[in-house]
Design an enzyme around this catalytic site. Structure first.
Site, mmCIF file in Angstrom:
data_model
loop_
_atom_site.group_PDB
_atom_site.id
_atom_site.type_symbol
_atom_site.label_atom_id
_atom_site.label_comp_id
_atom_site.label_asym_id
_atom_site.label_seq_id
_atom_site.Cartn_x
_atom_site.Cartn_y
_atom_site.Cartn_z
ATOM 1 N N ASN A 10 -8.043 -3.887 -9.459
ATOM 2 C CA ASN A 10 -7.992 -2.666 -10.272
ATOM 3 C C ASN A 10 -6.775 -2.782 -11.178
ATOM 4 O OD1 ASN A 10 -7.821 -0.127 -11.357
ATOM 5 N ND2 ASN A 10 -7.396 0.937 -9.433
ATOM 6 N N TRP A 11 -7.032 -3.082 -12.442
ATOM 7 C CA TRP A 11 -5.919 -3.319 -13.368
ATOM 8 C C TRP A 11 -5.266 -2.008 -13.822
ATOM 9 C CZ3 TRP A 11 -8.077 -7.603 -17.217
ATOM 10 C CH2 TRP A 11 -8.368 -8.750 -16.473
ATOM 11 N N LYS A 12 -5.901 -0.885 -13.499
ATOM 12 C CA LYS A 12 -5.370 0.423 -13.913
ATOM 13 C C LYS A 12 -5.123 0.415 -15.430
ATOM 14 C CE LYS A 12 -3.753 1.089 -9.246
ATOM 15 N NZ LYS A 12 -2.849 1.727 -8.301
ATOM 16 N N HIS A 96 -10.759 7.335 -7.411
ATOM 17 C CA HIS A 96 -9.434 6.776 -7.112
ATOM 18 C C HIS A 96 -8.426 7.919 -6.948
ATOM 19 C CE1 HIS A 96 -5.689 4.568 -7.471
ATOM 20 N NE2 HIS A 96 -6.380 3.502 -7.128
ATOM 21 N N GLU A 98 -5.543 8.284 -7.990
ATOM 22 C CA GLU A 98 -4.860 8.662 -9.242
ATOM 23 C C GLU A 98 -5.746 9.589 -10.069
ATOM 24 O OE1 GLU A 98 -3.941 4.624 -10.384
ATOM 25 O OE2 GLU A 98 -2.599 4.514 -8.654
ATOM 26 N N GLU A 168 -7.774 3.751 0.732
ATOM 27 C CA GLU A 168 -6.468 3.552 0.096
ATOM 28 C C GLU A 168 -5.550 4.703 0.476
ATOM 29 O OE1 GLU A 168 -7.137 0.851 -3.634
ATOM 30 O OE2 GLU A 168 -7.038 2.937 -4.234
ATOM 31 N N GLY A 174 1.125 1.232 -4.612
ATOM 32 C CA GLY A 174 2.208 0.936 -5.548
ATOM 33 C C GLY A 174 3.595 1.173 -4.965
ATOM 34 N N SER A 214 -0.782 -1.741 -1.764
ATOM 35 C CA SER A 214 0.231 -2.797 -1.627
ATOM 36 C C SER A 214 -0.302 -4.045 -0.925
ATOM 37 C CB SER A 214 1.478 -2.259 -0.921
ATOM 38 O OG SER A 214 2.058 -1.201 -1.676
ATOM 39 N N GLY A 235 -4.196 -3.496 -6.676
ATOM 40 C CA GLY A 235 -3.599 -3.046 -7.928
ATOM 41 C C GLY A 235 -2.604 -4.078 -8.448
ATOM 42 N N GLY A 236 -1.340 -3.879 -8.135
ATOM 43 C CA GLY A 236 -0.258 -4.711 -8.673
ATOM 44 C C GLY A 236 -0.507 -6.214 -8.580
#
Ligand code: 13P
Length: 255
Positions: A10-12, A96, A98, A168, A174, A214, A235-236
């Site tokens: 997930n590149w956000k 998600h 977010e 999640e 993150g 993470s 993500g990251g």
């Protein structure tokens, strides 16, 4: 029952069309051919086309990060399922945390999106998870149950097997704070049990449950070894080819 593992990036809100294509190209060089693991890249809408072109002929799938439930119409700023389909998108992240926290998405809206995605042959990657306050108040399982039952209302058992669920925990996203394998496995097992009650055990055994929060090469092997963890929503660590490829290799090794 052997479930095929899934690693989804997930590149956000990161990567331009050009940067995204370059990252996808680097990933394809390493793991573009069939690996035995389902790999999905989820760039922002504006990079779907360039990344999709890069993935042509490769065994890596394309996912979007959101979608509007309506077919078309006066919904400024939104994108419909058919628009994604024409860009060769096969997966869509829905609900998600977010989106829930910053854009007010409710379980009812997420349910409409899940139903619309399934009706358009897009595979939802449905995200659920508790906040730190909810975990500390011992509400984790109740929150996850409400989110799953809400999002999957009206989904038929034969459709349910196309849904991928990502657990999640919000406090692990993150933050560098990964859930312990025991914490993650407990919730994953609970989700599978709940899916069994909703759609029958046979369907629940087929649904892939991903962990997100993470996840990185250093903790992936242990998480992926858990009986109910079938992959990761990353993500990251998905923003660089090297770490993403390492995660895929960890999933290949955990098969
Ligand atoms: P991080 O891997 O950066 O914690 O993000 C997880 C996530 O939200 C994936 O959807």
């Amino acid at each position: 029952m052997i479930r095929k593992k899934v690693i989804a990036g997930n590149w956000k809100m990161n990567k331009t069309a050009a940067d995204g294509a370059a990252l996808a190209k680097d990933i394809c060089t390493e793991i573009g051919r069939e690996t035995g693991v389902d790999i999905v890249l989820c760039p922002p809408f504006t990079a779907l086309e360039s990344v999709g072109r890069t993935l042509e002929g490769m065994a890596i799938k394309l996912g979007a990060q959101n979608m509007h439930p309506e077919k078309n119409g006066a919904f400024t700023g939104e994108v419909a399922a058919e628009m994604l389909r024409t860009l060769y998108v096969t997966h869509v992240i829905l609900g998600h945390s977010e989106r829930r926290a910053y854009f007010g998405e409710t379980d009812a809206l997420i349910n409409q999106k899940v139903l619309a995605a399934l009706a358009n042959e897009l595979r939802p990657i449905l995200c659920v998870g508790e906040t730190l306050a909810e975990r500390e108040a011992n509400q984790t399982l109740a929150v996850v149950q409400r989110q799953i039952e809400g999002a999957l209302a009206g989904v038929k058992p034969e459709q349910a097997i196309s849904v991928i669920v990502a657990y999640e925990p919000v406090w692990a996203i993150g933050t560098g704070k990964v859930a312990t394998t025991a914490q993650a496995q407990e919730v994953h097992a609970f989700i599978r049990g709940l899916l069994g009650k909703l759609h029958g055990t046979a369907a629940a055994q087929k649904v892939r449950l991903l962990y997100g929060g993470s996840m990185k090469p250093a903790n992936a092997a242990e998480l992926l070894a858990q009986p109910d963890i079938d992959g990761g929503l990353v993500g990251g660590a998905s923003l660089e080819a090297r770490s993403f490829v390492e995660l895929v290799r960890a999933a290949v090794a955990a098969r």
